[in-house]
Structure formats: C-alpha cells, structure tokens
Design an enzyme around this catalytic site. Structure first.
Site, PDB file in Angstrom:
ATOM      1  N   LYS A  79       0.852  -1.193   0.000  1.00  0.00           N
ATOM      2  CA  LYS A  79       0.000   0.000   0.000  1.00  0.00           C
ATOM      3  C   LYS A  79       0.886   1.241   0.000  1.00  0.00           C
ATOM      4  O   LYS A  79       1.919   1.271   0.677  1.00  0.00           O
ATOM      5  CB  LYS A  79      -0.907  -0.036   1.238  1.00  0.00           C
ATOM      6  CG  LYS A  79      -1.988   1.041   1.264  1.00  0.00           C
ATOM      7  CD  LYS A  79      -2.892   0.852   2.478  1.00  0.00           C
ATOM      8  CE  LYS A  79      -4.001   1.879   2.533  1.00  0.00           C
ATOM      9  NZ  LYS A  79      -4.914   1.661   3.692  1.00  0.00           N
ATOM     10  N   SER A 154      -9.829   1.679   2.822  1.00  0.00           N
ATOM     11  CA  SER A 154      -8.946   2.476   1.983  1.00  0.00           C
ATOM     12  C   SER A 154      -7.857   1.668   1.271  1.00  0.00           C
ATOM     13  O   SER A 154      -7.245   2.180   0.347  1.00  0.00           O
ATOM     14  CB  SER A 154      -8.266   3.558   2.826  1.00  0.00           C
ATOM     15  OG  SER A 154      -7.376   2.961   3.767  1.00  0.00           O
ATOM     16  N   SER A 178      -9.982  -0.741   6.997  1.00  0.00           N
ATOM     17  CA  SER A 178      -9.423  -0.527   5.656  1.00  0.00           C
ATOM     18  C   SER A 178      -8.794  -1.733   4.975  1.00  0.00           C
ATOM     19  O   SER A 178      -8.475  -1.647   3.793  1.00  0.00           O
ATOM     20  CB  SER A 178      -8.397   0.614   5.684  1.00  0.00           C
ATOM     21  OG  SER A 178      -9.047   1.842   5.729  1.00  0.00           O
TER      22      SER A 178
END
Lengths: 475, 96
Positions: A79, A154, A178
C-alpha cells in the site's frame, strides 16, 4: 494453471519442487498487471526491474539446490502509505506526488529480508481516508468483480491486486476497517492483527491509536503466514510488544467446542437483507460443524462509529500537520511562509482529507474538547469493556464485515456520513484494539460478501482457528 | 449542532488550510451533519468513566536518550523542495 493465481503456500511448494522459477512467478504477475491495470488502476507505482532482479537472486539460489524461506520469491504489493526505500510513496495524495521514501518500513524490511518480492505500490484512498478507493488523487480503483462498483477502501489497490490475481498477496493498513471492508467487497481475506502486534514504523500515521498494518491474501493460511513474517516487537514503534507469534503450526480448524458470540447489535436496520441472510447461513454452518453459538450483547458498540469519527479526525489533524511543504513533497509558490503553508495544503490535500482535518481541529478546540474528544475517549472505554465482558463467555465474535455488498462508483461519494456507515461493523475492532479477519462467505447477486471474526487481544490463534474452520465450510 | 461558515473559516485558519467561500458553506453543512450524528453520545452518562487512550495496559515505554547516525542524511535532504548549502530553504516569514 496460471502462476499468478496461486496462494503463497502453493507457490512456495511449486518453487521448491522446481515446477517453475521465481522469475516465472513474477512474470505471471506483471503480465496480468499490464493486461488489467488500464481498467482496474490498482497500482500507483510499479517496480518491475527491481522485482525481476530480486527474483533472479532467488532462482540462483534454487538452481544451487539451497533451501528457500516460505516467502522467498513470492511477489507482493505494498500500500502506498508504507515506505519502500528509493520508491515513490504518495499515500494517494497530491501533496506527496514527488516524495521518494528515504527508508524502509519495518514490515517491508522484514518481508524483503525473507526474500518476498515487491511488485509495486498500490492505490489507496488519500492518506487512507475513505471507504471506497475514490478519494485517491491518482484516480479510483475498480472492483474486479464488477468494474462499475467500488472495491471498498482504503486499501483499495492492495485488495484489488490480490482479487484480480495481479499479485500473490499484499499489505495494507487498517485504521477503521481498511483491509477488512475492501476484502469483503472483493471476495478475498483481509486480516487486521491486534493493536501492538505489528510495527507501524514507516507506515504514514493517520490515527495512531487505531492504525495497524494488515494484509490481503487469497486464503486464511496465507494471512497467518504473512502475520508470522511481520509481527513482533520493534524498537521503532513503542506500541509493539514481545509476544509469541507462531500461529500456522497450531491452526486447528476443528470448530467443535469453539464458543462463537453473535452480537445482536451487529444485525441492524438498514442492513442489506440478503447480506444478513448469508451471514446467518454461515453462522448455521458453523453451528452444524460443532461450534457453540452464543447470543451476546455489546450494548455500546453502536456508538463506535460516532466516537471513531471524533477521535480519528482529532488524531488526523495532528498527524497531518507535518505536511506543510517545508521538508518534502509538494510546495506551492508563495511570497511568505504562512501563505506557503496555506497554499501548499490547499493544493496538496483533497476534499475528504481537508474535511477530516477541520473536523479534528474542531473536536480538539478549546470549549469543545470535553464535549467531543474526552467524551469519545470515555465511550471508547465502555466499548472495550463490552468486549471484555463478552470474551468471558465466548472465544470469538462473528459478524458481517460490511452492511452491504460493493456499491456503485460515485453512489456515496457526495455524502460523507453515508460513506462512513460502510465501516460500521469493522470500526469497533480498532476502537478496542482487537484482532479481526474478514473471509469470503459467498455472493449476493454475484457480488462478494465477507464475514468477520474478532477475538481477544493477542489471541490471533483462536481467530485463525475460527477463520480456518469457517473457510473450510464455505468452500 | 450546527457549525457556521465563520467557524469553518476559523478552523481552516487554525489548520492552515486555505479554503474558498463556496467551500466554507459546503464544509459547514457537511460538518454540521456529522456533528448531529454525534449527539447520540449524550444518551450515555460518562461522568465517572476514565478516558481511554491506550487499548491495552501499555504505559510509559521509554528508551535510552542516545543519539545515533541515521545514515540517510543526503537522501532526506534530497527530498526538500529547496536547499541552500545543505539547509532547507523556506520563503521569508515577513514579506520583503
């Protein structure tokens, strides 16, 4: 058999047997990435040359008949709020569009040392603020199951990269759901360890009392493998603790005797009826397999979303003060220093980030701090106590991961409060610091639905036992 | 609980965010809706409850206060938007 569709443990066996080389595995992932990225937008940066260089090294080792680690030669995505030295780290924001990480996050260091291969940096909601992947400055990521729908957020890119077999696994971060909520929307496994298990050194801080590194994998066993690889105390993150992390060899997927709590507050009005039905069916299956289902109540859990949207923005407003155009990232042209700060942050931050910074500034400001921030922290204790009490009677808790399946792109984008409700079932694990995992339970109208398990602090073993047992029933 | 555009303007100033008049109205409306959602917390009597900041009992983790070399000074400086003789340069605090 396409190599990129393998799990970690399958790929490892294949490498060991010599069925294929590490470079074949990496190549299979990049071929899929190049084929699908135009449509999915799961990656912000690819590190193809470095990946093949690292894969070559593993192959050299294999050719000389040396033993390899479980993660050696296994490709993964990172990420974009987690630092990889020498690689751009934007966190999905314009303000870091030029920023190149100057060191490795502890989790990246650990995975690299074990020989895992970084494919690139994955797309995400800006600074991990979003539940749909739509707040990224680099464009939304699409759900591979239906590209008109959001992948959740997210950790949108990490999840999609795994779901679309662009990678074998990916790491993400989970502040309010997330990794679990997108895992539910895309049909993969998303795991958030106990707060304090995994170092956040090199993870850009969003809300420090909630943030935890998580992972996206194709099955439960892979999640346990990655967990073992990245957990542990780190002197660079003072919230980490020294604890035993051996999980895999003790996984017991026999559900007989396991006490599973079903909190009545997690089956709420407004929840998609078909999602609820599927989760209830899953609970029935677990019961048939010998688990004891216990109805429990977490009376204050319904306030978790409200206090999260007080405490998280408060921490966000402090953590994001560092992005001011002075030391790194975007800097706006201006005649004086204050104007430079204001313009840099105006140009650099998107709408959701600015909204949360202002909300956080408000709940911390003189005259409102007691009514909001302190109240939030008090209710946080009550919620934690609800869980403590529940865990006297049960070994783990089961719930839906999200109240709906993946919604359409743009559907909730204009209404922040409705968007926040997408995290209503995942947030309390962060509020109480508990380990939690989402596993695929099936589909509703062709769209994936996840079920979530939560367990006691540092009791990942029970969590994985339950998840592995349930996974076997759901396949 | 409604928040006014004037309050939003003040918050934006405090947070060093430059926002337009139109945005002030938008944020006032959105933040007011979120604050409304918080009013449910008033149902709970928390007068005797100790605030919780740490989810398990970890307290005062310290380390020896000792300096060490990070080894990446040049990489860090290379990220600065403007340098002058290995120091980070910023615009003047006061207009000339």
């Amino acid at each position: 058999m396409k190599l990129n569709t393998l799990t970690i443990h399958e790929a490892h066996e294949g490498l060991k047997r010599g069925d294929f080389a590490a470079t074949d595995l990496t190549r299979a992932c990049f071929e899929t990435i190049h084929e699908k990225e135009k449509e999915l937008n799961a990656f912000i940066t690819l590190t193809e040359d470095a990946a093949f260089e690292a894969a070559e090294k593993v192959d050299k080792k294999l050719r000389s008949d040396k033993k390899i680690n479980l993660l050696e030669g296994i490709p993964f995505g990172v990420k974009d709020n987690i630092l990889v030295q020498g690689v751009k780290a934007t966190a999905g924001s314009k303000i870091l569009s030029t920023y190149v990480a100057t060191y490795n996050a502890t989790v990246v260091d650990k995975l690299k040392k074990q020989g895992a291969i970084i494919l690139g940096k994955t797309n995400m909601d800006e600074f991990a603020m979003g539940s749909s992947g739509e707040t990224s400055f680099y464009g939304p990521t699409k759900n591979p199951v239906d590209i008109d729908r959001v992948p959740g957020g997210s950790s949108s890119g990490s999840t999609v990269a795994v779901a679309a077999n662009e990678t074998i696994f990916a790491i993400g971060s989970d502040t309010g759901g997330s990794v679990r909520q997108p895992a539910s929307f895309c049909g993969v496994v998303g795991f958030k360890p106990t707060y304090g298990r995994v170092s956040r050194h090199g993870l850009m801080a969003m809300a420090s009392s909630f943030d935890q590194v998580g992972m996206l994998t194709k099955d439960v066993l892979d999640a346990a493998h990655v967990f073992e690889a990245i957990a542990g105390q780190d002197k660079m993150d003072s919230t980490t603790v020294k604890k035993k992390t051996a999980i895999v060899k003790n996984i017991k997927s026999d559900l007989r005797g396991l006490r599973v709590g079903v909190p009545k507050e997690y089956f709420i009005k407004g929840m998609d009826e078909d999602v609820e039905k599927l989760v209830r069916q899953t609970i029935e299956k677990i019961k048939s397999a010998g688990a004891t289902i216990v109805d429990i109540s977490l009376p204050r859990a319904k306030y978790a979303l409200a206090i999260y949207y007080i405490l998280m923005p408060a921490e966000v407003s402090a953590n994001l003060a560092r992005f001011d155009g002075v030391r790194y990232g975007h800097r706006a042209e201006a005649g004086n220093l204050l104007e430079m700060y204001m313009k840099t942050r105006r140009e650099g931050f998107g709408d959701e980030v600015r909204r949360r910074i202002m909300l956080g500034t408000y709940v911390l400001s003189s005259g409102y701090c007691d009514a909001y921030y302190k109240k939030g922290q008090q209710v946080r204790r009550l919620i934690k106590e609800d869980f403590d009490r529940a865990f006297e009677k049960v070994d783990c808790v089961i719930s839906p991961t999200a109240p709906t399946t993946a919604f359409r792109l743009g559907e909730k984008f204009g209404d922040p409060l409705t968007m926040y409700l997408a995290d209503v079932f995942t947030i309390s694990a962060n509020v109480a610091g508990l380990p939690a995992i989402s596993i695929p339970a099936g589909t509703v109208n062709g769209l994936p639905v996840g079920v979530q398990f939560m367990a006691r602090h540092f009791d990942e073993q029970t969590l994985f036992n339950a998840a592995a047992g349930a996974e076997a029933l759901l396949q | 609980m409604a928040i006014s555009t004037r309050q939003v303007e003040h918050l934006a100033d405090l947070a060093h965010l430059d926002i337009t008049e139109a945005e002030m109205e938008k944020y006032a409306e959105e933040i007011s809706a979120i604050l409304d959602y918080f009013t449910q917390l008033q149902e709970l009597d928390t007068a005797a409850i100790e605030p919780l900041a740490q989810v398990f009992d970890l307290q005062n983790v310290t380390r020896e206060d000792k300096s060490s070399k990070s080894g990446n000074r040049n990489r860090i400086l290379a990220e600065a938007p403007e340098l002058a003789d290995k120091q980070i340069k910023v615009p003047p605090v006061f207009e000339k």
